[in-house]
Design an enzyme around this catalytic site. Sequence first.
Site, short mmCIF file in Angstrom:
data_model
loop_
_atom_site.label_atom_id
_atom_site.label_comp_id
_atom_site.label_asym_id
_atom_site.label_seq_id
_atom_site.Cartn_x
_atom_site.Cartn_y
_atom_site.Cartn_z
N ASN A 1 36.81 32.65 38.31
CA ASN A 1 35.55 32.27 36.99
C ASN A 1 36.11 30.75 36.56
O ASN A 1 35.32 30.14 36.16
CB ASN A 1 35.61 33.16 36.09
CG ASN A 1 34.91 34.36 36.37
OD1 ASN A 1 34.88 35.44 35.85
ND2 ASN A 1 33.98 34.33 37.38
N ASP B 1 28.09 42.30 35.81
CA ASP B 1 27.65 41.06 36.35
C ASP B 1 26.16 40.91 36.06
O ASP B 1 25.57 41.82 35.99
CB ASP B 1 27.73 41.04 37.86
CG ASP B 1 27.78 40.10 38.62
OD1 ASP B 1 27.62 39.06 38.15
OD2 ASP B 1 27.59 40.27 40.12
C1 FPP Z 1 29.39 37.94 34.87
O1 FPP Z 1 28.04 37.54 35.00
C2 FPP Z 1 29.75 37.96 33.56
C3 FPP Z 1 31.03 37.30 32.94
C4 FPP Z 1 31.77 36.37 33.99
C5 FPP Z 1 31.39 37.26 31.56
C6 FPP Z 1 31.48 38.57 31.26
C7 FPP Z 1 31.59 38.62 29.69
C8 FPP Z 1 31.28 39.19 28.70
C9 FPP Z 1 30.22 40.34 28.78
C10 FPP Z 1 31.82 39.39 27.23
C11 FPP Z 1 32.90 40.44 27.06
C12 FPP Z 1 33.85 40.10 25.91
C13 FPP Z 1 35.05 40.53 25.73
C14 FPP Z 1 35.88 40.26 24.58
C15 FPP Z 1 35.61 41.39 26.71
P1 FPP Z 1 27.63 36.10 35.51
O2 FPP Z 1 27.70 35.09 34.70
O3 FPP Z 1 28.34 35.92 36.85
O4 FPP Z 1 26.18 36.31 36.04
P2 FPP Z 1 25.33 35.76 37.22
O5 FPP Z 1 25.90 36.45 38.56
O6 FPP Z 1 23.90 36.39 36.76
O7 FPP Z 1 25.47 34.13 37.14
#
Ligand code: FPP
Length: 264
Positions: free
Chosen positions: A92, A44
Amino acid sequence: MNSPPLTIHNPLIPQMTPKTTSLIELPADLDGTRLPQHVAVIMDGNGRWAKQRGFPRIMGHRRGADALRDLLRCCKDWGISALTVYAFSTENWGRSIEEVDFLMTLFENLFQAELKEMIAEEVKLAVVGNLDNVPSSLYSAIDRARTATQSNHGVRFTVAINYGGRQEIVRACQTIANQVQQGLIKSTDIDESMLSQHLHTADLPDPDLLIRTSGEMRISNFLLWQLAYAEFYVTDTLWPDFDRRAFHQALLNYQQRHRRFGKV
Ligand code: FPP
């Protein structure tokens, strides 16, 4: 890490290929015999990481993917046999179309670009979640990568995409209810082990440690059944900044816990 790394043979890795070698570098203050076998991660804080730097959110996801690659390598180096990460929840889909499209394309590109490396490193890939409504090109990339890595004996790497813990339990219940309806089993045959066997993670041990980055204290519908006895570790570090040092801290903290599994 002040102390020099100590080379320790980790007994939790059953068979390593000559390429991956059974001697691994583990920080000297970690006990190689008390590492979690299976680590789960809620990655996260990508968006916040990007915002803090004045970048678009997608930049955070890109850097998040780099952090994940490093963590997977670290699991191999330190002898942690399974890593499961939450890449995309059923909730999401509520993000902007641009961000969802970007994430789907990022996943597809990563499964393609990293496949050679995963094969070389003996990683065994699994993807859990409902893949019925992911783009067909992503589905094909996942399918190719799963097939190509399925006989590997290194780290079990599981990626949750369009995953929801409640949905997973409901589906397992539906399958079992069907078997009861057809007279294949009796309702009294249903036990915890049967339900576990109907989850996406049937062939994995339950996670010992759940790491969540960015300071949020929520489980967010991730592995609801499987995390029953996991130790939780929450860090304020945002996911793109979660590096080997941060993982080392999480493992040190884990090793200070006394796991009781509900007993006194
Ligand atoms: C959460 O941060 C993250 C995600 C929803 C995406 C995670 C994906 C990756 C790290 C790429 C992984 C790749 C593979 C192939 C597994 P957020 O966007 O919710 O952050 P925020 O809470 O600060 O908005």
